[in-house]
Design a protein around this motif. Sequence first.
Motif, PDB file in Angstrom:
ATOM      1  N   ASP A   1       0.837  -1.206   0.000  1.00 54.85           N
ATOM      2  CA  ASP A   1       0.000   0.000   0.000  1.00 54.85           C
ATOM      3  C   ASP A   1       0.870   1.254   0.000  1.00 54.85           C
ATOM      4  OD1 ASP A   1      -2.319  -1.511   0.002  1.00 54.85           O
ATOM      5  OD2 ASP A   1      -2.598  -1.390   2.174  1.00 54.85           O
ATOM      6  N   GLN A   2       1.946   1.242   0.784  1.00 56.41           N
ATOM      7  CA  GLN A   2       2.825   2.407   0.852  1.00 56.41           C
ATOM      8  C   GLN A   2       3.531   2.647  -0.476  1.00 56.41           C
ATOM      9  OE1 GLN A   2       5.220   1.493   4.331  1.00 56.41           O
ATOM     10  NE2 GLN A   2       3.848   2.700   5.629  1.00 56.41           N
ATOM     11  N   ARG A   3       4.035   1.594  -1.094  1.00 59.93           N
ATOM     12  CA  ARG A   3       4.686   1.747  -2.399  1.00 59.93           C
ATOM     13  C   ARG A   3       3.696   2.245  -3.453  1.00 59.93           C
ATOM     14  NH1 ARG A   3       8.237  -3.810  -2.785  1.00 59.93           N
ATOM     15  NH2 ARG A   3       9.756  -3.266  -1.181  1.00 59.93           N
ATOM     16  N   ARG A   4       2.466   1.756  -3.371  1.00 58.33           N
ATOM     17  CA  ARG A   4       1.441   2.170  -4.333  1.00 58.33           C
ATOM     18  C   ARG A   4       1.172   3.679  -4.212  1.00 58.33           C
ATOM     19  NH1 ARG A   4      -1.595  -1.129  -7.150  1.00 58.33           N
ATOM     20  NH2 ARG A   4      -1.163  -2.872  -5.778  1.00 58.33           N
TER      21      ARG A   4
ATOM     22  N   HIS B   1       9.510  17.292 -11.126  1.00 54.05           N
ATOM     23  CA  HIS B   1      10.427  16.215 -10.758  1.00 54.05           C
ATOM     24  C   HIS B   1      10.828  16.394  -9.297  1.00 54.05           C
ATOM     25  CE1 HIS B   1      10.875  15.026 -14.937  1.00 54.05           C
ATOM     26  NE2 HIS B   1      10.904  16.316 -15.216  1.00 54.05           N
ATOM     27  N   PRO B   2       9.955  15.963  -8.360  1.00 48.56           N
ATOM     28  CA  PRO B   2      10.262  16.186  -6.944  1.00 48.56           C
ATOM     29  C   PRO B   2      11.438  15.339  -6.480  1.00 48.56           C
ATOM     30  CG  PRO B   2       8.345  14.770  -7.180  1.00 48.56           C
ATOM     31  CD  PRO B   2       8.707  15.237  -8.556  1.00 48.56           C
ATOM     32  N   ASP B   3      12.247  15.931  -5.592  1.00 45.74           N
ATOM     33  CA  ASP B   3      13.292  15.133  -4.962  1.00 45.74           C
ATOM     34  C   ASP B   3      12.635  14.301  -3.858  1.00 45.74           C
ATOM     35  OD1 ASP B   3      12.865  16.898  -2.831  1.00 45.74           O
ATOM     36  OD2 ASP B   3      14.788  17.905  -3.041  1.00 45.74           O
ATOM     37  N   VAL B   4      13.409  13.476  -3.201  1.00 45.92           N
ATOM     38  CA  VAL B   4      12.844  12.561  -2.204  1.00 45.92           C
ATOM     39  C   VAL B   4      12.198  13.320  -1.052  1.00 45.92           C
ATOM     40  CG1 VAL B   4      13.355  10.682  -0.596  1.00 45.92           C
ATOM     41  CG2 VAL B   4      14.423  10.711  -2.835  1.00 45.92           C
ATOM     42  N   ASP B   5      12.802  14.420  -0.630  1.00 50.47           N
ATOM     43  CA  ASP B   5      12.222  15.194   0.469  1.00 50.47           C
ATOM     44  C   ASP B   5      10.864  15.775   0.088  1.00 50.47           C
ATOM     45  OD1 ASP B   5      14.372  14.738   2.240  1.00 50.47           O
ATOM     46  OD2 ASP B   5      15.528  16.328   1.274  1.00 50.47           O
ATOM     47  N   GLU B   6      10.749  16.312  -1.112  1.00 49.50           N
ATOM     48  CA  GLU B   6       9.467  16.861  -1.573  1.00 49.50           C
ATOM     49  C   GLU B   6       8.454  15.735  -1.772  1.00 49.50           C
ATOM     50  OE1 GLU B   6       6.368  19.232  -2.642  1.00 49.50           O
ATOM     51  OE2 GLU B   6       8.250  19.867  -1.739  1.00 49.50           O
ATOM     52  N   LEU B   7       8.911  14.619  -2.285  1.00 53.42           N
ATOM     53  CA  LEU B   7       8.032  13.462  -2.452  1.00 53.42           C
ATOM     54  C   LEU B   7       7.484  13.018  -1.101  1.00 53.42           C
ATOM     55  CD1 LEU B   7       6.874  11.325  -4.367  1.00 53.42           C
ATOM     56  CD2 LEU B   7       9.002  10.042  -4.054  1.00 53.42           C
TER      57      LEU B   7
ATOM     58  N   SER C   1       3.204  12.101   2.666  1.00 58.38           N
ATOM     59  CA  SER C   1       2.763  12.135   4.062  1.00 58.38           C
ATOM     60  C   SER C   1       1.423  12.851   4.224  1.00 58.38           C
ATOM     61  CB  SER C   1       3.827  12.756   4.960  1.00 58.38           C
ATOM     62  OG  SER C   1       4.049  14.099   4.626  1.00 58.38           O
ATOM     63  N   LYS C   2       1.040  13.657   3.249  1.00 58.43           N
ATOM     64  CA  LYS C   2      -0.294  14.278   3.287  1.00 58.43           C
ATOM     65  C   LYS C   2      -1.384  13.248   3.017  1.00 58.43           C
ATOM     66  CE  LYS C   2       1.261  18.866   1.953  1.00 58.43           C
ATOM     67  NZ  LYS C   2       1.300  19.888   0.901  1.00 58.43           N
ATOM     68  N   ILE C   3      -1.030  12.183   2.321  1.00 58.68           N
ATOM     69  CA  ILE C   3      -1.977  11.110   2.023  1.00 58.68           C
ATOM     70  C   ILE C   3      -1.966  10.063   3.127  1.00 58.68           C
ATOM     71  CG2 ILE C   3      -2.530   9.252   0.396  1.00 58.68           C
ATOM     72  CD1 ILE C   3      -1.238  11.088  -1.782  1.00 58.68           C
ATOM     73  N   ASP C   4      -0.761   9.697   3.584  1.00 58.42           N
ATOM     74  CA  ASP C   4      -0.618   8.693   4.646  1.00 58.42           C
ATOM     75  C   ASP C   4       0.525   9.125   5.563  1.00 58.42           C
ATOM     76  OD1 ASP C   4      -0.196   6.506   6.290  1.00 58.42           O
ATOM     77  OD2 ASP C   4      -0.321   5.034   4.680  1.00 58.42           O
ATOM     78  N   SER C   5       0.165   9.638   6.712  1.00 59.41           N
ATOM     79  CA  SER C   5       1.167  10.170   7.644  1.00 59.41           C
ATOM     80  C   SER C   5       2.035   9.081   8.266  1.00 59.41           C
ATOM     81  CB  SER C   5       0.486  10.972   8.749  1.00 59.41           C
ATOM     82  OG  SER C   5      -0.381  10.133   9.495  1.00 59.41           O
ATOM     83  N   LYS C   6       1.680   7.808   8.084  1.00 61.86           N
ATOM     84  CA  LYS C   6       2.468   6.711   8.649  1.00 61.86           C
ATOM     85  C   LYS C   6       3.656   6.328   7.764  1.00 61.86           C
ATOM     86  CE  LYS C   6      -1.375   4.653   9.053  1.00 61.86           C
ATOM     87  NZ  LYS C   6      -2.491   3.775   9.122  1.00 61.86           N
ATOM     88  N   ILE C   7       3.726   6.862   6.546  1.00 61.67           N
ATOM     89  CA  ILE C   7       4.851   6.559   5.663  1.00 61.67           C
ATOM     90  C   ILE C   7       6.043   7.407   6.098  1.00 61.67           C
ATOM     91  CG2 ILE C   7       5.710   6.603   3.295  1.00 61.67           C
ATOM     92  CD1 ILE C   7       2.840   6.179   2.345  1.00 61.67           C
ATOM     93  N   SER C   8       7.148   6.743   6.414  1.00 63.37           N
ATOM     94  CA  SER C   8       8.339   7.460   6.886  1.00 63.37           C
ATOM     95  C   SER C   8       9.198   7.903   5.710  1.00 63.37           C
ATOM     96  CB  SER C   8       9.168   6.560   7.805  1.00 63.37           C
ATOM     97  OG  SER C   8       9.775   5.524   7.050  1.00 63.37           O
ATOM     98  N   ILE C   9      10.081   8.841   5.980  1.00 65.88           N
ATOM     99  CA  ILE C   9      11.008   9.288   4.940  1.00 65.88           C
ATOM    100  C   ILE C   9      11.925   8.141   4.531  1.00 65.88           C
ATOM    101  CG2 ILE C   9      12.729  10.239   6.528  1.00 65.88           C
ATOM    102  CD1 ILE C   9      12.541  12.530   3.987  1.00 65.88           C
TER     103      ILE C   9
ATOM    104  N   VAL D   1      10.220   6.164   1.900  1.00 63.02           N
ATOM    105  CA  VAL D   1      10.261   6.865   0.614  1.00 63.02           C
ATOM    106  C   VAL D   1      11.629   6.671  -0.030  1.00 63.02           C
ATOM    107  CG1 VAL D   1      10.032   9.083  -0.567  1.00 63.02           C
ATOM    108  CG2 VAL D   1       8.486   8.521   1.318  1.00 63.02           C
ATOM    109  N   TYR D   2      12.693   6.848   0.740  1.00 58.91           N
ATOM    110  CA  TYR D   2      14.047   6.651   0.206  1.00 58.91           C
ATOM    111  C   TYR D   2      14.241   5.219  -0.302  1.00 58.91           C
ATOM    112  CZ  TYR D   2      16.414  11.055   1.288  1.00 58.91           C
ATOM    113  OH  TYR D   2      16.833  12.364   1.280  1.00 58.91           O
ATOM    114  N   ARG D   3      13.824   4.236   0.501  1.00 60.80           N
ATOM    115  CA  ARG D   3      13.988   2.830   0.094  1.00 60.80           C
ATOM    116  C   ARG D   3      13.173   2.518  -1.164  1.00 60.80           C
ATOM    117  NH1 ARG D   3      13.585   1.870   5.675  1.00 60.80           N
ATOM    118  NH2 ARG D   3      11.403   1.329   5.438  1.00 60.80           N
ATOM    119  N   THR D   4      11.970   3.059  -1.242  1.00 58.05           N
ATOM    120  CA  THR D   4      11.112   2.797  -2.398  1.00 58.05           C
ATOM    121  C   THR D   4      11.687   3.418  -3.665  1.00 58.05           C
ATOM    122  OG1 THR D   4       9.170   2.651  -0.960  1.00 58.05           O
ATOM    123  CG2 THR D   4       8.768   3.058  -3.312  1.00 58.05           C
TER     124      THR D   4
END
Length: 76
Positions: free
Chosen positions: A18-21, A33-39, A44-52, A55-58
């Motif tokens: 779900d998080q990767r999706r 072309h957002p960088d990882v921080d902007e991504l 996190s506005k959609i799912d606040s449980k997703i950690s940075i 995002v980096y690993r994905t």
Amino acid sequence: MTETIEQRCISKGVKLTDQRRIIARVMSESDDHPDVDELYIRVSKIDSKISIATVYRTVKLFKEEGILTKHDFKGG
């Protein structure tokens, strides 16, 4: 129609949690072309449980699988 990142993952056999999706969808729907921080901010506005870290690993996984290409815009 352009293939979405989700579709690329499916065609390459990458498991979409779900998080990767959510991350893939946010990237596909971005007009820039957002960088990882902007991504991370957008995701996190959609799912606040997703950690940075998630995002980096994905992003790293998608790059390693040839789903994404890294671009370096030199500070821009």
